[in-house]
Structure formats: C-alpha cells, structure tokens
Design a protein around this motif. Structure first.
Motif, mmCIF file in Angstrom:
data_model
loop_
_atom_site.group_PDB
_atom_site.id
_atom_site.type_symbol
_atom_site.label_atom_id
_atom_site.label_comp_id
_atom_site.label_asym_id
_atom_site.label_seq_id
_atom_site.Cartn_x
_atom_site.Cartn_y
_atom_site.Cartn_z
ATOM 1 N N ALA A 1 0.844 -1.188 0.000
ATOM 2 C CA ALA A 1 0.000 0.000 0.000
ATOM 3 C C ALA A 1 0.884 1.244 0.000
ATOM 4 O O ALA A 1 1.939 1.270 0.632
ATOM 5 C CB ALA A 1 -0.913 0.005 1.207
ATOM 6 N N ARG A 2 0.420 2.242 -0.729
ATOM 7 C CA ARG A 2 1.189 3.483 -0.809
ATOM 8 C C ARG A 2 0.694 4.477 0.231
ATOM 9 O O ARG A 2 -0.422 4.371 0.732
ATOM 10 C CB ARG A 2 1.022 4.124 -2.188
ATOM 11 N N ASP A 3 1.531 5.472 0.478
ATOM 12 C CA ASP A 3 1.101 6.549 1.352
ATOM 13 C C ASP A 3 0.096 7.416 0.600
ATOM 14 O O ASP A 3 -0.131 7.233 -0.593
ATOM 15 C CB ASP A 3 2.298 7.385 1.813
ATOM 16 N N ALA A 4 -0.524 8.341 1.284
ATOM 17 C CA ALA A 4 -1.537 9.200 0.674
ATOM 18 C C ALA A 4 -0.917 10.140 -0.350
ATOM 19 O O ALA A 4 -1.598 10.625 -1.243
ATOM 20 C CB ALA A 4 -2.256 9.999 1.753
ATOM 21 N N GLY A 5 0.365 10.391 -0.248
ATOM 22 C CA GLY A 5 1.026 11.306 -1.168
ATOM 23 C C GLY A 5 0.710 12.747 -0.803
ATOM 24 O O GLY A 5 -0.007 13.034 0.147
ATOM 25 N N PHE A 6 1.263 13.647 -1.599
ATOM 26 C CA PHE A 6 0.983 15.060 -1.364
ATOM 27 C C PHE A 6 0.757 15.738 -2.717
ATOM 28 O O PHE A 6 1.378 15.388 -3.716
ATOM 29 C CB PHE A 6 2.099 15.738 -0.558
ATOM 30 N N PRO A 7 -0.177 16.673 -2.742
ATOM 31 C CA PRO A 7 -0.495 17.342 -4.005
ATOM 32 C C PRO A 7 0.593 18.337 -4.398
ATOM 33 O O PRO A 7 1.167 19.017 -3.551
ATOM 34 C CB PRO A 7 -1.811 18.061 -3.704
ATOM 35 N N GLY A 18 8.347 6.508 4.710
ATOM 36 C CA GLY A 18 9.286 6.870 5.770
ATOM 37 C C GLY A 18 10.168 8.060 5.433
ATOM 38 O O GLY A 18 10.909 8.544 6.282
ATOM 39 N N LEU A 19 10.125 8.538 4.186
ATOM 40 C CA LEU A 19 10.941 9.699 3.800
ATOM 41 C C LEU A 19 10.051 10.924 3.613
ATOM 42 O O LEU A 19 8.918 10.815 3.151
ATOM 43 C CB LEU A 19 11.695 9.427 2.505
ATOM 44 N N THR A 20 10.589 12.052 3.972
ATOM 45 C CA THR A 20 9.890 13.325 3.768
ATOM 46 C C THR A 20 10.747 14.173 2.841
ATOM 47 O O THR A 20 11.951 14.331 3.078
ATOM 48 C CB THR A 20 9.725 14.065 5.118
#
Length: 124
Positions: A1-7, A18-20
């Motif tokens: 499963a992927r993270d929600a992501g960012f627009p 785990g990375l920002t």
C-alpha cells in the motif's frame, strides 16, 4: 500500500515510505511537473546530495499516473460520444425505413446519368 502522497501542481506525488521531501526536492519536483504539464524541456541544477534523482523519479511517475488517468477519462468520453452518434444515426435510419414502410413505398435509388448532351435521373 502506498502513502496518501501530497499534491503538487495538480498531481499527487508519492515519496518512498518513511521519507519526507526536503525543500530542494519539493522545488525540483514542482519544476519537473510544471515542465511536463507544459510539454517543455527542463534543466534541473542542484548541488550533489540534494535528492535530484529521487525527485525526478517521484515527480515523473506521479505525472505519468495522472496523465494516464486523464487520457483514460478523455477516451471514455470520446467512446460515449461516438456511441451516442452511432445510436442517433441508427435511430434516424430506422425511422426513415419505418416511414417508408408506413407509406407503402419501396426503397428506391436515384442515379444520375450524364451523357455528352443531357442528364437523366434513373430510378431503380
């Protein structure tokens, strides 16, 4: 499963779990997405170790995914429009056939024959 992501630029970018993304990476991704959306080339410069490769991969893949969704949606609209046109043409042909049958006339074809001196319409 992927993270929600960012627009970013109308596209949802997914970064590895785990990375920002750091500010230089966000800037790089923003520029890559803008260039892709405008169908332009981009020259990306940033010092060694700022995460250019990861930024390029994440932003390009995010744009590609959004573009595939956009194209699929447009193709579905075109298919639906074409189906509606075909159905309308079919209904119109059927209506003409029904009207001809109701008036007891048979379908005829008119062919125009042109000779050197005259023009004649021939009904078959």
């Amino acid at each position: 499963a992927r993270d929600a992501g960012f627009p970013m630029g109308g596209v949802t970018v997914h970064f590895p779990r785990g990375l920002t993304p750091h500010v230089p990476q966000k800037i790089t991704m923003s520029k890559v997405i803008a260039a892709l959306q405008k169908r332009q080339n981009a020259l990306i410069e940033s010092p060694t170790g700022t995460g250019k490769s990861l930024s390029l991969l994440c932003s390009a893949l995010a744009w590609q995914e959004a573009e595939a969704t956009r194209v699929a949606t447009e193709n579905e609209k075109i298919r639906a429009r074409n189906a509606a046109i075909r159905a309308a043409k079919h209904r119109a042909r059927q209506q003409r056939r029904d009207q001809a049958a109701a008036h007891g006339s048979r379908s005829s074809t008119v062919t125009t024959v042109t000779t050197a001196e005259t023009t004649h319409d021939v009904t078959a």
